[in-house]
Design a protein around this motif. Structure first.
Motif, short mmCIF file in Angstrom:
data_model
loop_
_atom_site.label_atom_id
_atom_site.label_comp_id
_atom_site.label_asym_id
_atom_site.label_seq_id
_atom_site.Cartn_x
_atom_site.Cartn_y
_atom_site.Cartn_z
N GLY A 1 0.28 5.68 13.25
CA GLY A 1 0.91 6.67 12.39
C GLY A 1 0.64 6.35 10.93
O GLY A 1 -0.29 5.60 10.61
N THR A 2 1.43 6.89 10.05
CA THR A 2 1.27 6.65 8.62
C THR A 2 2.37 5.73 8.13
O THR A 2 3.55 6.03 8.26
CB THR A 2 1.32 7.98 7.84
OG1 THR A 2 0.23 8.81 8.25
CG2 THR A 2 1.21 7.73 6.34
N ILE A 3 1.96 4.59 7.59
CA ILE A 3 2.89 3.59 7.07
C ILE A 3 2.91 3.71 5.55
O ILE A 3 1.85 3.75 4.91
CB ILE A 3 2.47 2.17 7.48
CG1 ILE A 3 2.27 2.08 8.99
CG2 ILE A 3 3.50 1.16 7.00
CD1 ILE A 3 3.48 2.45 9.80
N ARG A 4 4.08 3.75 4.97
CA ARG A 4 4.19 3.93 3.52
C ARG A 4 4.93 2.74 2.88
O ARG A 4 5.94 2.27 3.40
CB ARG A 4 4.94 5.22 3.19
CG ARG A 4 4.25 6.47 3.74
CD ARG A 4 4.91 7.75 3.27
NE ARG A 4 4.32 8.92 3.90
CZ ARG A 4 3.18 9.49 3.52
NH1 ARG A 4 2.51 8.98 2.50
NH2 ARG A 4 2.71 10.55 4.16
N TYR B 1 0.85 -1.19 0.00
CA TYR B 1 0.00 0.00 0.00
C TYR B 1 0.89 1.25 0.00
O TYR B 1 1.82 1.36 0.81
CB TYR B 1 -0.93 -0.02 1.21
CG TYR B 1 -1.64 -1.34 1.38
CD1 TYR B 1 -2.75 -1.65 0.59
CD2 TYR B 1 -1.16 -2.30 2.27
CE1 TYR B 1 -3.39 -2.87 0.71
CE2 TYR B 1 -1.80 -3.53 2.39
CZ TYR B 1 -2.90 -3.81 1.61
OH TYR B 1 -3.52 -5.04 1.72
N GLN C 1 -1.51 4.08 18.53
CA GLN C 1 -1.34 5.03 17.43
C GLN C 1 -0.31 4.47 16.45
O GLN C 1 0.88 4.39 16.75
CB GLN C 1 -0.91 6.40 17.94
CG GLN C 1 -0.90 7.47 16.86
CD GLN C 1 -0.68 8.86 17.44
OE1 GLN C 1 -0.41 9.00 18.63
NE2 GLN C 1 -0.81 9.87 16.61
N SER D 1 0.21 4.14 0.97
CA SER D 1 0.11 4.82 2.26
C SER D 1 -1.01 4.18 3.07
O SER D 1 -2.11 3.97 2.56
CB SER D 1 -0.17 6.31 2.07
OG SER D 1 -0.34 6.97 3.31
N PHE D 2 -0.72 3.85 4.32
CA PHE D 2 -1.73 3.32 5.24
C PHE D 2 -1.72 4.22 6.48
O PHE D 2 -0.98 4.01 7.43
CB PHE D 2 -1.40 1.87 5.63
CG PHE D 2 -2.48 1.19 6.44
CD1 PHE D 2 -3.53 0.55 5.81
CD2 PHE D 2 -2.43 1.19 7.82
CE1 PHE D 2 -4.53 -0.08 6.56
CE2 PHE D 2 -3.41 0.58 8.58
CZ PHE D 2 -4.46 -0.07 7.93
N PRO D 3 -2.56 5.29 6.47
CA PRO D 3 -2.50 6.27 7.57
C PRO D 3 -3.46 5.94 8.71
O PRO D 3 -4.59 5.52 8.48
CB PRO D 3 -2.91 7.57 6.87
CG PRO D 3 -3.85 7.12 5.78
CD PRO D 3 -3.41 5.74 5.37
N GLN D 4 -3.00 6.13 9.93
CA GLN D 4 -3.86 6.04 11.11
C GLN D 4 -3.23 6.85 12.21
O GLN D 4 -2.47 6.36 13.05
CB GLN D 4 -4.04 4.58 11.54
CG GLN D 4 -5.01 4.41 12.72
CD GLN D 4 -6.40 4.93 12.40
OE1 GLN D 4 -7.02 4.48 11.45
NE2 GLN D 4 -6.89 5.88 13.18
N GLU D 5 -3.51 8.15 12.21
CA GLU D 5 -2.91 9.06 13.18
C GLU D 5 -3.68 9.09 14.50
O GLU D 5 -3.12 9.39 15.55
CB GLU D 5 -2.83 10.48 12.59
CG GLU D 5 -2.00 10.57 11.31
CD GLU D 5 -0.54 10.22 11.53
OE1 GLU D 5 -0.08 10.31 12.68
OE2 GLU D 5 0.14 9.86 10.55
N GLU D 6 -4.97 8.79 14.46
CA GLU D 6 -5.79 8.82 15.69
C GLU D 6 -5.64 7.50 16.45
O GLU D 6 -5.70 6.42 15.85
CB GLU D 6 -7.26 9.03 15.32
CG GLU D 6 -8.19 9.06 16.52
CD GLU D 6 -9.65 9.15 16.11
OE1 GLU D 6 -10.51 9.07 17.00
OE2 GLU D 6 -9.90 9.29 14.90
#
Length: 240
Positions: free
Chosen positions: A181-184, A133, A179, A135-140
């Motif tokens: 974060g954003t995984i790229r 992927y 948390q 970008s797989f973002p999850q900041e919350e």
């Protein structure tokens, strides 16, 4: 100055020099003391009747070892036999080896996550784990179960981009929030590994969501936090 006074002053200076040298050397001696390494957790699982899957999950829960489990063509392979277990060891890897003996599973270490790989892994199951992927973002901060549901949706979308997916996520107000974060540019498996290494640690599974799975959309990523799932983790079975 007479001879006696000269001798007394000289001895005093010599004693002072020795004391200064001893004090200067003290921090060096202290710094050379060996560091105390904490002992690894003792893993104990003794029972007259359990499945390999239950033994694996109990070992993970006791040790807080981040773990992955891939269910292959025969998802029941970790549940079709019942055995007596008498595991007492300080090495989690050794305990998992004993728990999965005669199942055909092998264990690989993926940057601190011990992943159980089946002997009958299907090509499309490996493909599901290998999807990457951008970008797989999850900041919350969210529970692990929420991240599992999201990762499953992304895996399905990668397998069939023209179809939409949705679902409900059970949870509790007491669930631990993590948390990510954003995984790229990482794969399904790499992201799952990252998730179970956070917080109180946990276990992820690539598991069928229906009997007789035929493709990626028949699989799901389930993730159980050792904090949130401690009371029922040992009762999880191999069925969808």
């Amino acid at each position: 100055m007479d001879i006696a006074m000269t001798v007394h002053i000289t001895m005093t200076v010599q004693k002072t020099s020795v004391l200064v040298l001893a004090m200067a050397a003290l921090p060096i001696c202290l710094a050379q003391q060996p560091a105390v390494t904490p002992e690894p957790p003792q893993v104990t699982f003794a029972t007259k009747d359990a499945t390999p899957l239950r033994a694996v999950l109990e070992i993970g829960l006791q040790s807080r070892q981040p773990t992955g489990i891939i269910f292959g063509e025969n998802p029941q392979k970790l549940c079709e036999t019942h055995s007596a277990f008498d595991i007492h060891t300080e090495q989690v890897r050794d305990a998992l080896d004993k728990a999965t003996v005669d199942t055909g599973y092998f264990i690989r270490d993926e940057d601190g996550v011990l992943v159980l790989v089946p002997p009958d892994l299907m090509a499309w199951q490996q493909t599901s784990l290998d999807y990457r992927y951008e970008s797989f973002p999850q900041e919350e901060p969210v529970p692990m179960s929420s991240l599992a549901a999201r990762l499953t949706g992304w895996m399905w979308a990668a397998a069939n981009p023209m179809q939409g997916y949705g679902g409900s996520i059970p949870g509790s107000l007491d669930d631990e929030k993590i948390q990510l974060g954003t995984i790229r540019d990482e794969s399904t498996e790499q992201i799952a590994n990252r998730i179970v290494k956070l917080g109180s640690k946990g276990v992820w599974m690539l598991k069928p969501n229906k009997p007789d799975p035929k493709g990626p959309v028949d699989e799901q990523i389930q993730i159980y936090s050792y904090h949130d799932s401690a009371t029922f983790l040992g009762s999880i079975g191999c069925n969808p």
